[in-house]
Design a protein around this motif. Structure first.
Motif, mmCIF file in Angstrom:
data_model
loop_
_atom_site.group_PDB
_atom_site.id
_atom_site.type_symbol
_atom_site.label_atom_id
_atom_site.label_comp_id
_atom_site.label_asym_id
_atom_site.label_seq_id
_atom_site.Cartn_x
_atom_site.Cartn_y
_atom_site.Cartn_z
ATOM 1 N N UNK A 30 0.779 -1.227 0.000
ATOM 2 C CA UNK A 30 0.000 0.000 0.000
ATOM 3 C C UNK A 30 0.810 1.275 0.000
ATOM 4 N N UNK A 31 0.101 2.357 0.248
ATOM 5 C CA UNK A 31 0.679 3.691 0.281
ATOM 6 C C UNK A 31 0.391 4.323 1.635
ATOM 7 N N UNK A 85 6.828 0.310 -0.314
ATOM 8 C CA UNK A 85 5.792 1.172 0.243
ATOM 9 C C UNK A 85 5.859 2.537 -0.433
ATOM 10 N N UNK A 86 4.799 2.891 -1.111
ATOM 11 C CA UNK A 86 4.706 4.239 -1.659
ATOM 12 C C UNK A 86 4.350 5.200 -0.529
ATOM 13 N N UNK A 87 4.758 6.457 -0.661
ATOM 14 C CA UNK A 87 4.424 7.409 0.384
ATOM 15 C C UNK A 87 4.411 8.828 -0.167
ATOM 16 N N UNK A 88 3.770 9.677 0.607
ATOM 17 C CA UNK A 88 3.797 11.116 0.353
ATOM 18 C C UNK A 88 3.720 11.833 1.694
ATOM 19 N N UNK A 89 4.094 13.092 1.699
ATOM 20 C CA UNK A 89 4.098 13.900 2.915
ATOM 21 C C UNK A 89 3.119 15.049 2.743
ATOM 22 N N UNK A 90 2.261 15.259 3.746
ATOM 23 C CA UNK A 90 1.275 16.336 3.707
ATOM 24 C C UNK A 90 1.367 17.162 4.986
ATOM 25 N N UNK A 91 1.388 18.461 4.849
ATOM 26 C CA UNK A 91 1.308 19.373 5.983
ATOM 27 C C UNK A 91 -0.010 20.121 5.850
#
Length: 290
Positions: A30-31, A85-91
């Motif tokens: 997953x992500x 593992x896919x990922x992204x960063x959110x603020x």
């Protein structure tokens, strides 16, 4: 794709929760969306709007970089490769619940993961911690990770149900997915007012369209009744190999009725059992897990 929203406030407990999110994402290919809810910068009321915007932008970039570095540490600690593992960063801005719930709906996440803020101080949980606010507001399954928890899967999964208030909900698919993955026993604990109100177990599950799924697993049923139900529930969770508690709140008042001081104290004292909250409502368009 199995998508997880992992909330971080840069605390040690949040770091434990992010590790759990990483491990679950690895299992399901997953992500993970790593998110930090940023407080507004302090600016005097007389300051120009341009100053506020500049400070907010600077704080946002600082938080983003800090979260990126923490994610890289997570990859190193877990030994997970980036391609697993896919990922992204959110603020996102405060308030926590509105931002987190909005992000979870916009990105169609399957699970929200967060640390248990105030897990070892029961009064904080009852009177308004971030944890309780998320329990009240989440529209996706919410996994609350206690401090120091090390993820090795979930053994017995104990589902705590008030039969008179229970409603079928889409988030049960996640419970069954965990049970399949970890070969968990499903333990149904019915909380009733009096012993004679005990539901017929398989009939209750059939009524809520759960029996056909449940019978494929190892399962057991218990009923806790009377004035000492919370004390008995504490004893039950202590006497089993419960690796995951599952709650089905239907309103804030019912949540407080079920998870009042006694059970909260028990969870805090254990300091090891995650809690999966399955909300009553699920946004239209959320896909069932495959």
């Amino acid at each position: 794709m199995f998508r997880i929203l992992a909330l971080s406030d840069f605390s040690a407990n949040a770091h434990d929760a992010l590790l759990v999110a990483m491990r679950i994402a690895q299992l399901y290919g997953g992500e993970v969306i790593f998110a930090h809810v940023m407080a507004h910068p302090f600016v005097p009321a007389t300051a120009p709007q341009s100053l506020f915007s500049e400070l907010q932008e600077a704080d946002q970039e600082q938080c983003r970089e800090k979260l990126r570095k923490e994610v890289q540490v997570l990859f190193l600690e877990t030994g997970i490769r980036h391609k697993e593992v896919m990922y992204r960063v959110e603020i996102v801005p405060t308030p926590l619940v509105e931002s987190a719930v909005g992000l979870s709906e916009r990105l169609s996440v399957n699970l929200i993961v967060m640390g248990n803020s105030g897990a070892n101080v029961l009064k904080r949980i009852i009177t308004g911690s971030n944890t309780v606010q998320m329990i009240d507001g989440a529209t996706r399954p919410l996994l609350i990770v206690p401090p120091g928890f090390v993820f090795r899967g979930f053994s017995d999964i104990t589902l705590v149900i008030r039969p008179q208030h229970f409603k079928s909900r889409a988030g049960m698919d996640l419970v069954f997915r965990f049970a399949r993955t970890f070969r968990s026993e499903l333990i149904f604990v019915f909380i009733v007012n009096e012993e004679e109100n005990r539901p017929e177990s398989t009939g209750f599950l059939a009524k809520h369209n759960l029996w056909d799924e449940v019978k494929e697993y190892a399962y057991n049923f218990y009923t806790l009744a009377g004035a000492h139900e919370l004390k008995n529930l504490k004893a039950h969770t202590s006497s089993t190999a419960t690796g995951l508690l599952v709650a089905f709140p239907t309103s804030k008042s019912l949540w407080k009725g079920l998870f009042s001081d006694s059970l909260t104290a028990a969870m805090a004292e254990q300091n090891k059992t995650p809690l999966l909250v399955i909300p009553e409502s699920t946004p239209a368009g959320q896909k069932e897990l495959q």
